[in-house]
Scaffold this motif. Structure first.
Motif, PDB file in Angstrom:
ATOM      1  N   ASP A 242       0.825  -1.211   0.000  1.00 21.42           N
ATOM      2  CA  ASP A 242       0.000   0.000   0.000  1.00 21.42           C
ATOM      3  C   ASP A 242       0.859   1.261   0.000  1.00 21.42           C
TER       4      ASP A 242
ATOM      5  N   ARG B  18      -1.003   4.718  -0.734  1.00 23.71           N
ATOM      6  CA  ARG B  18      -1.757   5.244   0.407  1.00 23.71           C
ATOM      7  C   ARG B  18      -0.783   5.720   1.490  1.00 23.71           C
TER       8      ARG B  18
ATOM      9  N   PHE C 205      -7.275   9.713  -2.372  1.00 26.11           N
ATOM     10  CA  PHE C 205      -7.394   8.649  -1.378  1.00 26.11           C
ATOM     11  C   PHE C 205      -8.565   8.904  -0.430  1.00 26.11           C
TER      12      PHE C 205
ATOM     13  N   LEU D 232     -11.981   8.353  -2.082  1.00 27.31           N
ATOM     14  CA  LEU D 232     -12.299   6.931  -2.258  1.00 27.31           C
ATOM     15  C   LEU D 232     -12.532   6.242  -0.914  1.00 27.31           C
ATOM     16  N   ASP D 233     -11.734   6.605   0.066  1.00 24.95           N
ATOM     17  CA  ASP D 233     -11.837   5.977   1.385  1.00 24.95           C
ATOM     18  C   ASP D 233     -13.162   6.338   2.063  1.00 24.95           C
TER      19      ASP D 233
ATOM     20  N   TYR E  75     -11.739   2.440  -1.686  1.00 27.55           N
ATOM     21  CA  TYR E  75     -10.308   2.507  -1.969  1.00 27.55           C
ATOM     22  C   TYR E  75      -9.727   1.102  -2.067  1.00 27.55           C
ATOM     23  N   SER E  76      -8.899   0.909  -3.063  1.00 29.36           N
ATOM     24  CA  SER E  76      -8.036  -0.275  -3.132  1.00 29.36           C
ATOM     25  C   SER E  76      -6.757   0.171  -3.818  1.00 29.36           C
ATOM     26  N   HIS E  77      -5.670  -0.473  -3.535  1.00 25.04           N
ATOM     27  CA  HIS E  77      -4.404  -0.066  -4.137  1.00 25.04           C
ATOM     28  C   HIS E  77      -4.468  -0.141  -5.652  1.00 25.04           C
TER      29      HIS E  77
END
Length: 109
Positions: free
Chosen positions: A69, A72, A97, A100-101, A106-108
């Motif tokens: 990650d 992030r 970030f 999305l979070d 969120y994902s990498h």
């Protein structure tokens, strides 16, 4: 389409270079402009593929050094983008970030 309508939509300034290249022939200038659009579309595809490939290579090389990650983690305190010279990059990544979070997507990858 009449050239005057075409020029009004595109702009006289932009079309001036096409007219110049076509010795004032408005029909050829419109055709040349359309050819330029097709070439631009093809280049956009190439640039888009290059961008994805470059991002993947960067990710491939940074994961072993900074973890899965890394992107992030790069914007947290003492992350790799917290140097003052990288503030704008950090802000862009942090904003994306957080956005999305907030909605839990969120994902990498």
């Amino acid at each position: 389409m009449k050239y005057s309508d075409f020029e009004a939509a595109i702009s006289p300034e932009r079309m001036a270079r096409y007219l110049l290249a076509c010795n004032g022939n408005s029909r050829k200038a419109m055709t040349l402009y359309r050819y330029n659009l097709r070439v631009s579309q093809e280049m956009f595809t190439i640039v888009s593929c290059f961008e994805v490939s470059l991002r993947n290579k960067i990710d491939y090389h940074l994961k072993p050094n900074f973890g899965n990650d890394w992107l992030r983690d790069s914007v947290i305190h003492n992350g790799i983008f917290t140097l003052p010279i990288l503030q704008k990059t950090r802000d862009i990544i942090y904003y994306a970030f957080r956005k999305l979070d907030r909605v839990n997507i969120y994902s990498h990858s």
